[in-house]
Design an enzyme around this catalytic site. Structure first.
Site, PDB file in Angstrom:
ATOM      1  N   PRO A  50       0.826  -1.208   0.000  1.00 50.49           N
ATOM      2  CG  PRO A  50      -0.784  -1.594   1.624  1.00 50.49           C
ATOM      3  CD  PRO A  50       0.534  -2.088   1.136  1.00 50.49           C
ATOM      4  CD  GLU A  51       3.943   2.238  -2.577  1.00 54.84           C
ATOM      5  OE1 GLU A  51       4.351   3.047  -1.723  1.00 54.84           O
ATOM      6  OE2 GLU A  51       4.627   1.287  -2.995  1.00 54.84           O
ATOM      7  CG  HIS A  54      -2.905 -13.773   7.926  1.00 51.50           C
ATOM      8  ND1 HIS A  54      -1.666 -14.280   8.278  1.00 51.50           N
ATOM      9  CD2 HIS A  54      -3.391 -14.585   6.947  1.00 51.50           C
ATOM     10  CE1 HIS A  54      -1.408 -15.352   7.541  1.00 51.50           C
ATOM     11  NE2 HIS A  54      -2.426 -15.553   6.735  1.00 51.50           N
TER      12      HIS A  54
END
Length: 270
Positions: A2-3, A89
């Site tokens: 993710p940017e 997770h």
């Protein structure tokens, strides 16, 4: 990974809903990249004032302190009135009076870190060296050009480094360089003001458009509503090796820079 656009899209998808919520409980799962930094019970009873972004970090402002969240390589946040039981997770839950904010991170490179304030050592360690925000008013074209003149590395690497300008990740660096007509291997210090100005505008354009498109979903990114992004469907060069350039028709090339894939058009970017 993710940017900046994906992180901003995530922020927008839950910031209004969590603002004003009171923390009811905190669940910490398997260790993440950095420890929480406090006993989880310390957060119980505090109120969420709002959610900011700094680079790729989300900052939950509390009435006492701030919670810094990072999505790592493959993480995502979801905010729902009720969450199902945590899966393997799901490593951090912030249970509030308005819903549960959950960090899911299969590779565990993300983090949830508590700091007493923005200026505390814990926050400064993570945020202190970040460059200027590319979508903010402080992103000045003259300062940007001056920062490039001081760097002798290839321009793609300088954009990714995050100290001249923060948050221009791999996808968006390739796209911005294409729009600006600059080859990614060009030494940053050799870029004149005219080309630096085009790159400055391209960075802003690409990131803003990516936010409007919901970010890029290459593997498993989704916002806090569980929605995917669509920017990758209109990418000019990224992940298009061998395909014709949308401008000149020449095949898009891919090279490796710092173990990251870089895509460019050999005709449009000289």
């Amino acid at each position: 990974m993710p940017e900046l656009p994906e992180v901003e899209v995530t922020r927008l998808s839950f910031a209004d809903r969590i603002a004003g919520a009171r923390v009811l409980g905190v669940r910490v799962g398997k260790p993440l990249r950095w420890a929480l930094g406090c006993d989880p019970q310390v957060l119980v009873g505090r109120s969420v004032l709002g959610v900011r972004r700094r680079g790729k970090y989300l900052l939950l402002d509390l009435d006492e302190g701030v919670l810094l969240l990072h999505l790592g390589m493959s993480g995502s946040l979801s905010f729902q009135p009720i969450q199902p039981g945590p899966g393997p997770h799901d490593h951090f839950d912030l249970d509030t009076s308005r819903g549960v904010l959950r960090l899911n991170d299969p590779r565990r490179f993300g983090a949830a870190v508590y700091a007493a304030s923005d200026s505390s050592p814990e926050a400064h360690k993570l945020l202190g060296r970040l460059g200027v925000e590319p979508l903010g008013e402080a992103f000045d074209v003259h300062a940007f050009h001056l920062g490039l003149r001081r760097r002798h590395a290839p321009i793609k690497q300088v954009l990714l480094a995050g100290d001249v300008v923060v948050g221009v990740g791999n996808i968006y660096a390739s796209e911005a360089l294409f729009i600006a007509g600059i080859r990614p291997t060009t030494r940053a210090s050799r870029i004149g003001f005219g080309r630096a100005a085009r790159l400055h505008a391209a960075v802003r354009e690409v990131l803003a458009r990516a936010v409007l498109k919901g970010g890029s979903t290459l593997r498993d990114f989704s916002n806090a509503h569980g929605e995917s992004g669509y920017f990758q469907l209109e990418a000019m060069v990224y992940d298009r090796e061998g395909e014709p350039c949308r401008v000149c028709g020449r095949p898009i090339r891919m090279i490796r820079q710092g173990q990251r894939a870089t895509y460019f058009c050999p005709q449009c970017q000289r």
